[in-house]
Design a protein around this motif. Structure first.
Motif, mmCIF file in Angstrom:
data_model
loop_
_atom_site.group_PDB
_atom_site.id
_atom_site.type_symbol
_atom_site.label_atom_id
_atom_site.label_comp_id
_atom_site.label_asym_id
_atom_site.label_seq_id
_atom_site.Cartn_x
_atom_site.Cartn_y
_atom_site.Cartn_z
ATOM 1 N N THR A 127 -13.946 -4.145 2.349
ATOM 2 C CA THR A 127 -12.958 -3.345 3.075
ATOM 3 C C THR A 127 -11.711 -4.183 3.319
ATOM 4 O O THR A 127 -11.718 -5.406 3.156
ATOM 5 N N ALA A 128 -10.643 -3.500 3.726
ATOM 6 C CA ALA A 128 -9.395 -4.195 4.063
ATOM 7 C C ALA A 128 -8.668 -3.407 5.140
ATOM 8 O O ALA A 128 -8.848 -2.188 5.268
ATOM 9 N N THR A 129 -7.840 -4.109 5.908
ATOM 10 C CA THR A 129 -7.038 -3.484 6.961
ATOM 11 C C THR A 129 -5.601 -3.390 6.505
ATOM 12 O O THR A 129 -5.041 -4.354 5.963
ATOM 13 N N VAL A 130 -5.005 -2.229 6.728
ATOM 14 C CA VAL A 130 -3.618 -1.971 6.319
ATOM 15 C C VAL A 130 -2.777 -1.760 7.567
ATOM 16 O O VAL A 130 -3.087 -0.884 8.391
ATOM 17 N N LEU A 131 -1.715 -2.556 7.731
ATOM 18 C CA LEU A 131 -0.742 -2.347 8.798
ATOM 19 C C LEU A 131 0.239 -1.293 8.325
ATOM 20 O O LEU A 131 0.903 -1.452 7.296
ATOM 21 N N LEU A 132 0.334 -0.194 9.074
ATOM 22 C CA LEU A 132 1.171 0.928 8.656
ATOM 23 C C LEU A 132 2.641 0.646 8.916
ATOM 24 O O LEU A 132 3.000 -0.115 9.824
ATOM 25 N N ALA A 133 3.498 1.301 8.133
ATOM 26 C CA ALA A 133 4.936 1.036 8.190
ATOM 27 C C ALA A 133 5.569 1.473 9.501
ATOM 28 O O ALA A 133 6.676 1.029 9.821
ATOM 29 N N ASN A 134 4.908 2.327 10.284
ATOM 30 C CA ASN A 134 5.483 2.752 11.560
ATOM 31 C C ASN A 134 5.035 1.874 12.724
ATOM 32 O O ASN A 134 5.371 2.149 13.878
ATOM 33 N N ARG B 180 24.769 -2.276 11.272
ATOM 34 C CA ARG B 180 24.871 -0.861 11.635
ATOM 35 C C ARG B 180 23.465 -0.275 11.671
ATOM 36 O O ARG B 180 22.653 -0.537 10.776
ATOM 37 N N THR B 181 23.187 0.518 12.697
ATOM 38 C CA THR B 181 21.840 1.052 12.893
ATOM 39 C C THR B 181 21.767 2.503 12.425
ATOM 40 O O THR B 181 22.617 3.333 12.773
ATOM 41 N N VAL B 182 20.741 2.777 11.630
ATOM 42 C CA VAL B 182 20.439 4.148 11.225
ATOM 43 C C VAL B 182 18.956 4.398 11.488
ATOM 44 O O VAL B 182 18.153 3.461 11.597
ATOM 45 N N TYR B 183 18.602 5.651 11.590
ATOM 46 C CA TYR B 183 17.203 6.015 11.834
ATOM 47 C C TYR B 183 16.711 6.854 10.656
ATOM 48 O O TYR B 183 17.413 7.749 10.178
ATOM 49 N N VAL B 184 15.499 6.529 10.232
ATOM 50 C CA VAL B 184 14.980 7.071 8.976
ATOM 51 C C VAL B 184 13.650 7.785 9.220
ATOM 52 O O VAL B 184 12.729 7.221 9.819
ATOM 53 N N LYS B 185 13.564 9.010 8.742
ATOM 54 C CA LYS B 185 12.301 9.754 8.772
ATOM 55 C C LYS B 185 11.478 9.346 7.552
ATOM 56 O O LYS B 185 11.910 9.548 6.408
ATOM 57 N N PRO B 186 10.285 8.778 7.738
ATOM 58 C CA PRO B 186 9.492 8.320 6.587
ATOM 59 C C PRO B 186 9.050 9.483 5.707
ATOM 60 O O PRO B 186 8.828 10.602 6.175
ATOM 61 N N PHE B 187 8.906 9.182 4.412
ATOM 62 C CA PHE B 187 8.336 10.180 3.508
ATOM 63 C C PHE B 187 6.856 10.405 3.812
ATOM 64 O O PHE B 187 6.335 11.506 3.626
ATOM 65 N N VAL B 188 6.178 9.369 4.281
ATOM 66 C CA VAL B 188 4.737 9.413 4.514
ATOM 67 C C VAL B 188 4.446 9.936 5.916
ATOM 68 O O VAL B 188 5.115 9.555 6.878
ATOM 69 N N SER B 189 3.441 10.804 6.031
ATOM 70 C CA SER B 189 2.937 11.247 7.326
ATOM 71 C C SER B 189 1.778 10.315 7.699
ATOM 72 O O SER B 189 0.699 10.388 7.106
ATOM 73 N N PHE B 190 1.996 9.451 8.679
ATOM 74 C CA PHE B 190 1.008 8.415 8.998
ATOM 75 C C PHE B 190 -0.203 8.955 9.758
ATOM 76 O O PHE B 190 -1.163 8.215 9.983
ATOM 77 N N VAL C 288 0.857 -1.191 0.000
ATOM 78 C CA VAL C 288 0.000 0.000 0.000
ATOM 79 C C VAL C 288 0.889 1.235 0.000
ATOM 80 O O VAL C 288 1.850 1.323 0.772
ATOM 81 N N LEU C 289 0.582 2.178 -0.868
ATOM 82 C CA LEU C 289 1.374 3.407 -0.984
ATOM 83 C C LEU C 289 0.460 4.601 -1.184
ATOM 84 O O LEU C 289 -0.756 4.464 -1.347
ATOM 85 N N ASN C 290 1.060 5.786 -1.167
ATOM 86 C CA ASN C 290 0.360 7.003 -1.579
ATOM 87 C C ASN C 290 1.323 7.856 -2.388
ATOM 88 O O ASN C 290 2.363 7.363 -2.835
ATOM 89 N N GLY C 291 1.010 9.120 -2.582
ATOM 90 C CA GLY C 291 1.857 9.961 -3.412
ATOM 91 C C GLY C 291 3.208 10.285 -2.815
ATOM 92 O O GLY C 291 4.079 10.810 -3.513
ATOM 93 N N ASP C 292 3.416 9.956 -1.525
ATOM 94 C CA ASP C 292 4.700 10.240 -0.874
ATOM 95 C C ASP C 292 5.597 9.016 -0.778
ATOM 96 O O ASP C 292 6.820 9.158 -0.720
ATOM 97 N N GLY C 293 5.008 7.823 -0.710
ATOM 98 C CA GLY C 293 5.831 6.625 -0.604
ATOM 99 C C GLY C 293 5.105 5.479 0.058
ATOM 100 O O GLY C 293 3.874 5.344 -0.035
ATOM 101 N N LEU C 294 5.875 4.650 0.791
ATOM 102 C CA LEU C 294 5.350 3.434 1.393
ATOM 103 C C LEU C 294 4.440 3.751 2.573
ATOM 104 O O LEU C 294 4.843 4.422 3.518
#
Length: 312
Positions: free
Chosen positions: A168-175, A251-261, A151-157
């Motif tokens: 209907t369907a349920t979507v588990l969000l990436a965050n 190695r651990t990095v932290y990522v700000k998602p493109f999508v605003s959940f 599932v995506l939108n105009g910003d990304g995943l």
């Protein structure tokens, strides 16, 4: 005229004639023989009567003014009502323009990635499904939706489909903390696994502990076997922090998602995967750096400053 017997007889005669004419006029109705004379008199004396009435009846004028004022109040109230309705309509139009903009962005992403998508709208948030980060969309099995679709939108995943009903369907969000997706770094192709952390940035474990990563680097989905649950090339986010390498295997990095959940509305479910990996084609253009202004300081010598070669 002197008050004589003849004058009194004349007055009585005139009064008798007046009563006779009144009687004839009343009995005659619209066919009264004196109707023409009455209309002529009205034509002559009507304007004068209106003028005199206006001049001598200020109370009537005030009542009329109050009545007109009431009419104006009603008109103002109606205009205020129409204005409120217009503002509501404009607000609705603004929302429609916003949704149209979201749809246009999503179609652009689908075109660049060659994804076949089914458009959907968010109709509920995750409270009905527990404490996980989920949303309910208005498409289901009748629309060709299946479990483990991207599932995506105009910003990304946005996430993946976890439960499918008829409509209907349920979507588990990436965050969501239970969400994990394989990622690939832009340009360097470094692979890793991103996991949700609720309101915090995504946590990504890179397979290469010595990978050279810097803030601002971008990630996309690596893709899954048979393209389920994830198709390749969907934008994930931008690196916001890099943990120092401590000799671990990853190695651990932290990522700000493109999508605003917290602002999800128009979504797309990928029902057809691309024939080939779009690689970095779906990533948005990088923002142009803002030029740093240059400040030039000019020093003006003071009038009391010593001249070269002289001591103060």
């Amino acid at each position: 005229m002197r008050d004589t017997r003849e004058s009194r007889l004349l007055l009585v005669l005139l009064i008798a004639i007046a009563f006779a004419l009144i009687t004839v006029d009343i009995r005659g109705g619209q066919d009264s023989p004196v109707d023409g004379a009455r209309q002529a008199a009205a034509t002559v004396f009507g304007p004068i009567e209106n003028g005199v009435s206006s001049a001598v009846d200020p109370v009537g004028n005030a009542v009329a003014a109050v009545r007109d004022s009431g009419d104006r109040h009603d008109r103002v109230a109606q205009l205020e009502h129409d204005n409120a309705a217009l503002k509501a309509k404009l607000g609705s139009d603004d929302r429609n323009r916003s949704r149209l903009k979201q749809l246009d962005k999503m179609i652009k992403v689908a075109g660049e990635g060659q994804y076949g998508i089914k458009g959907a709208e968010v109709i509920a948030i995750g409270a009905a499904q527990g404490f996980s980060w989920t949303v309910t969309i208005d498409v289901g099995a009748h629309d060709g939706i299946k479990r483990d679709m991207t599932v995506l939108n105009g910003d990304g995943l946005v996430g993946r489909v976890t439960t499918v009903g008829p409509d209907t369907a349920t979507v588990l969000l990436a965050n969501d903390p239970d969400f994990t997706v394989g990622t690939r770094m832009e340009s360097t192709d470094e692979l890793g696994f991103a996991s949700g952390q609720g309101d915090s940035p995504l946590r990504v474990e890179l397979l290469n502990a010595k990978a050279k990563i810097k803030k601002g680097d971008r990630l996309i989905t690596f893709g899954s076997q048979a393209d389920k649950p994830f198709v390749p090339g969907v934008p994930v986010g931008t690196v916001s922090r890099v943990d120092p390498s401590g000799g671990d295997l990853t190695r651990t990095v932290y990522v700000k998602p493109f999508v605003s959940f917290t602002k999800l509305d128009i979504l797309g479910v990928v029902v057809t995967a691309p024939k080939s990996d779009p690689r970095d084609a779906v990533l948005p253009p990088r923002p142009k750096p803002t030029p740093t202004p240059t400040v030039t300081v000019t020093v003006t010598p003071s009038a009391n400053a010593p001249v070269d070669g002289q001591q103060q």
